[in-house]
Design an enzyme around this catalytic site. Structure first.
Site, PDB file in Angstrom:
ATOM      1  N   LYS A 152       5.185  -9.898   9.510  1.00 64.09           N
ATOM      2  CA  LYS A 152       4.619  -9.008  10.523  1.00 64.09           C
ATOM      3  C   LYS A 152       3.088  -9.125  10.492  1.00 64.09           C
ATOM      4  O   LYS A 152       2.438  -9.099  11.523  1.00 64.09           O
ATOM      5  CB  LYS A 152       5.048  -7.568  10.280  1.00 64.09           C
ATOM      6  CG  LYS A 152       4.424  -6.635  11.287  1.00 64.09           C
ATOM      7  CD  LYS A 152       5.042  -5.291  11.167  1.00 64.09           C
ATOM      8  CE  LYS A 152       4.098  -4.181  11.469  1.00 64.09           C
ATOM      9  NZ  LYS A 152       2.769  -4.273  10.920  1.00 64.09           N
ATOM     10  N   LEU A 202       9.012  -2.457  11.737  1.00 66.03           N
ATOM     11  CA  LEU A 202       8.762  -1.351  10.810  1.00 66.03           C
ATOM     12  C   LEU A 202       7.331  -1.441  10.278  1.00 66.03           C
ATOM     13  O   LEU A 202       6.836  -2.521   9.974  1.00 66.03           O
ATOM     14  CB  LEU A 202       9.753  -1.395   9.648  1.00 66.03           C
ATOM     15  CG  LEU A 202      11.233  -1.239   9.990  1.00 66.03           C
ATOM     16  CD1 LEU A 202      12.053  -1.011   8.719  1.00 66.03           C
ATOM     17  CD2 LEU A 202      11.474  -0.108  10.983  1.00 66.03           C
ATOM     18  N   ASN A 222       4.173   3.951   0.850  1.00 67.87           N
ATOM     19  CA  ASN A 222       4.893   4.513   1.998  1.00 67.87           C
ATOM     20  C   ASN A 222       5.972   3.505   2.439  1.00 67.87           C
ATOM     21  O   ASN A 222       6.033   3.084   3.579  1.00 67.87           O
ATOM     22  CB  ASN A 222       3.937   4.851   3.145  1.00 67.87           C
ATOM     23  CG  ASN A 222       4.620   5.746   4.168  1.00 67.87           C
ATOM     24  OD1 ASN A 222       4.722   5.418   5.335  1.00 67.87           O
ATOM     25  ND2 ASN A 222       5.138   6.863   3.728  1.00 67.87           N
ATOM     26  N   LEU A 223       6.810   3.195   1.468  1.00 71.31           N
ATOM     27  CA  LEU A 223       7.708   2.050   1.610  1.00 71.31           C
ATOM     28  C   LEU A 223       8.849   2.314   2.593  1.00 71.31           C
ATOM     29  O   LEU A 223       9.424   3.404   2.614  1.00 71.31           O
ATOM     30  CB  LEU A 223       8.295   1.691   0.239  1.00 71.31           C
ATOM     31  CG  LEU A 223       7.250   1.414  -0.850  1.00 71.31           C
ATOM     32  CD1 LEU A 223       7.949   1.068  -2.166  1.00 71.31           C
ATOM     33  CD2 LEU A 223       6.299   0.301  -0.451  1.00 71.31           C
ATOM     34  N   HIS A 224       9.150   1.296   3.391  1.00 70.20           N
ATOM     35  CA  HIS A 224      10.271   1.358   4.318  1.00 70.20           C
ATOM     36  C   HIS A 224      11.146   0.122   4.093  1.00 70.20           C
ATOM     37  O   HIS A 224      10.854  -0.698   3.206  1.00 70.20           O
ATOM     38  CB  HIS A 224       9.767   1.445   5.761  1.00 70.20           C
ATOM     39  CG  HIS A 224       8.707   0.441   6.098  1.00 70.20           C
ATOM     40  ND1 HIS A 224       8.941  -0.910   6.109  1.00 70.20           N
ATOM     41  CD2 HIS A 224       7.382   0.585   6.396  1.00 70.20           C
ATOM     42  CE1 HIS A 224       7.838  -1.564   6.422  1.00 70.20           C
ATOM     43  NE2 HIS A 224       6.865  -0.683   6.590  1.00 70.20           N
ATOM     44  N   GLU A 225      12.189  -0.021   4.906  1.00 77.98           N
ATOM     45  CA  GLU A 225      13.127  -1.145   4.751  1.00 77.98           C
ATOM     46  C   GLU A 225      12.419  -2.504   4.747  1.00 77.98           C
ATOM     47  O   GLU A 225      12.877  -3.437   4.102  1.00 77.98           O
ATOM     48  CB  GLU A 225      14.160  -1.135   5.881  1.00 77.98           C
ATOM     49  CG  GLU A 225      15.484  -0.504   5.529  1.00 77.98           C
ATOM     50  CD  GLU A 225      16.129  -1.026   4.241  1.00 77.98           C
ATOM     51  OE1 GLU A 225      16.350  -2.245   4.123  1.00 77.98           O
ATOM     52  OE2 GLU A 225      16.394  -0.209   3.346  1.00 77.98           O
ATOM     53  N   GLY A 226      11.331  -2.617   5.523  1.00 79.12           N
ATOM     54  CA  GLY A 226      10.589  -3.887   5.548  1.00 79.12           C
ATOM     55  C   GLY A 226      10.096  -4.239   4.149  1.00 79.12           C
ATOM     56  O   GLY A 226      10.289  -5.364   3.659  1.00 79.12           O
ATOM     57  N   HIS A 227       9.493  -3.261   3.469  1.00 82.82           N
ATOM     58  CA  HIS A 227       9.017  -3.515   2.107  1.00 82.82           C
ATOM     59  C   HIS A 227      10.191  -3.851   1.179  1.00 82.82           C
ATOM     60  O   HIS A 227      10.092  -4.737   0.327  1.00 82.82           O
ATOM     61  CB  HIS A 227       8.318  -2.277   1.535  1.00 82.82           C
ATOM     62  CG  HIS A 227       7.054  -1.893   2.229  1.00 82.82           C
ATOM     63  ND1 HIS A 227       6.946  -0.781   3.014  1.00 82.82           N
ATOM     64  CD2 HIS A 227       5.826  -2.475   2.223  1.00 82.82           C
ATOM     65  CE1 HIS A 227       5.709  -0.682   3.482  1.00 82.82           C
ATOM     66  NE2 HIS A 227       5.007  -1.703   3.021  1.00 82.82           N
ATOM     67  N   MET A 270       0.842  -1.200   0.000  1.00 79.42           N
ATOM     68  CA  MET A 270       0.000   0.000   0.000  1.00 79.42           C
ATOM     69  C   MET A 270       0.880   1.254   0.000  1.00 79.42           C
ATOM     70  O   MET A 270       0.412   2.350   0.278  1.00 79.42           O
ATOM     71  CB  MET A 270      -0.946  -0.004   1.202  1.00 79.42           C
ATOM     72  CG  MET A 270      -1.914  -1.192   1.137  1.00 79.42           C
ATOM     73  SD  MET A 270      -3.452  -0.940   2.012  1.00 79.42           S
ATOM     74  CE  MET A 270      -2.877  -0.692   3.666  1.00 79.42           C
TER      75      MET A 270
END
Ligand code: PAF
Length: 286
Positions: free
Chosen positions: A146, A181, A28-33, A26
């Site tokens: 997660k 995250l 708003n990408l962070h390191e997890g993505h 969805m």
């Protein structure tokens, strides 16, 4: 990287591809993505990502309107990861008419835990994932652990519908202080952010107590329920509002029986709790 906004463009970009690896998000990408993109790249080629904030999976009082939308920054991150196509449809493209056909996960998996506290959530998730899979035609798709219940429900959906997509699960990526995250971490105030790692710390405590009990006198269901209650209490006294904190069977998220506990059935502790207005979820396998 090609950014496409329509299903037709997406299909024409992917025509003839036989090993597509897909990561739905969805945004708003962070390191997890990004770790999901890397896992996808190890299992397929090309890698396709999607960014779509799916209204169907949000309840009427949830954060659909304020969910962070950061397409330009996200695209730059995906480009760096070597993603081949980013599919970023708008709502009219995904839902040109009311989405009357929906996928309903079985009650014993879809209406517990997240499904109990977010009615309709998994119907929204499985419906959009089914539709995205129809558009992308992936051989492999990657989901984060997660969202433990989500990846399990999607894997079962693929099995039950004989879909040709293998579901891979990626480990949760955490900040140095343990906080998993999540795009929703951005909602936390400074003070809440300092408190937020308590959720994971509580899961670690519950896990340790389960392991201690198992290596001692053994663990019974009533001990487990007490441990859960103590975990929820820790969170409540620190100002959280826990929805659930529960030790479940890894294989189907059911409540373990005394026989399961005796047989050392693999377990997972799952939790969801609100800190201020922000609802966080996390889990830890035991
Ligand atoms: O996990 C998410 O980000 C969403 O639930 C998903 C799988 C992209 C479906 O909208």
């Amino acid at each position: 990287m090609k950014i496409v906004h329509t299903i037709e463009e997406l299909r024409s970009q992917l025509r003839g591809q036989l090993r597509t690896a897909f990561v739905p998000t969805m945004g708003n990408l962070h390191e997890g993505h990004l770790s999901l993109m890397r896992l996808a790249a190890r299992h397929g080629d090309p890698v396709v990502a999607s960014i779509f904030v799916n209204r169907l999976q949000f309840g009427p009082h949830e954060d659909f309107d304020r969910y962070p939308r950061t397409l330009a920054e996200d695209a730059a991150k995906l480009e760096k990861e070597g993603v081949y196509v980013l599919f970023a449809p708008d709502e009219r493209e995904m839902y040109p008419e009311p989405q009357d056909y929906r996928i309903r996960p079985p009650e014993d998996l879809g209406d517990i835990l997240e499904g109990e506290f977010r009615p309709g959530f998994f119907v929204g998730v499985t419906t959009v994932v089914m539709k995205l899979f129809q558009c992308v035609g992936p051989q492999v798709a990657v989901f984060g652990k997660k969202d433990y219940q989500q990846q399990m429900i999607i894997r079962r959906m693929c099995q039950q519908f004989a879909m040709p997509t293998q579901i891979l699960s990626a480990e949760t990526v955490r900040d140095a202080d343990g906080l998993a995250l999540s795009s929703r971490n951005g909602y936390l105030s400074e003070q809440e952010r300092a408190e937020a790692p308590r959720l994971y710390a509580t899961l670690q405590q519950v896990r340790q107590r389960v392991l201690d009990a198992q290596s001692g006198l053994g663990l019974r269901l009533e001990d487990l329920l007490e441990l859960e209650q103590a975990g929820r209490q820790v969170l409540s006294t620190r100002g959280w509002q826990p929805d659930y904190l529960s030790v479940r069977r890894q294989r189907n998220l059911g409540l373990p029986t005394n026989e399961d506990l005796q047989a050392r059935e693999p377990l997972v502790v799952v939790a969801a709790a609100k800190l201020g207005k922000t609802r966080l979820i996390d889990n830890l396998e035991i």
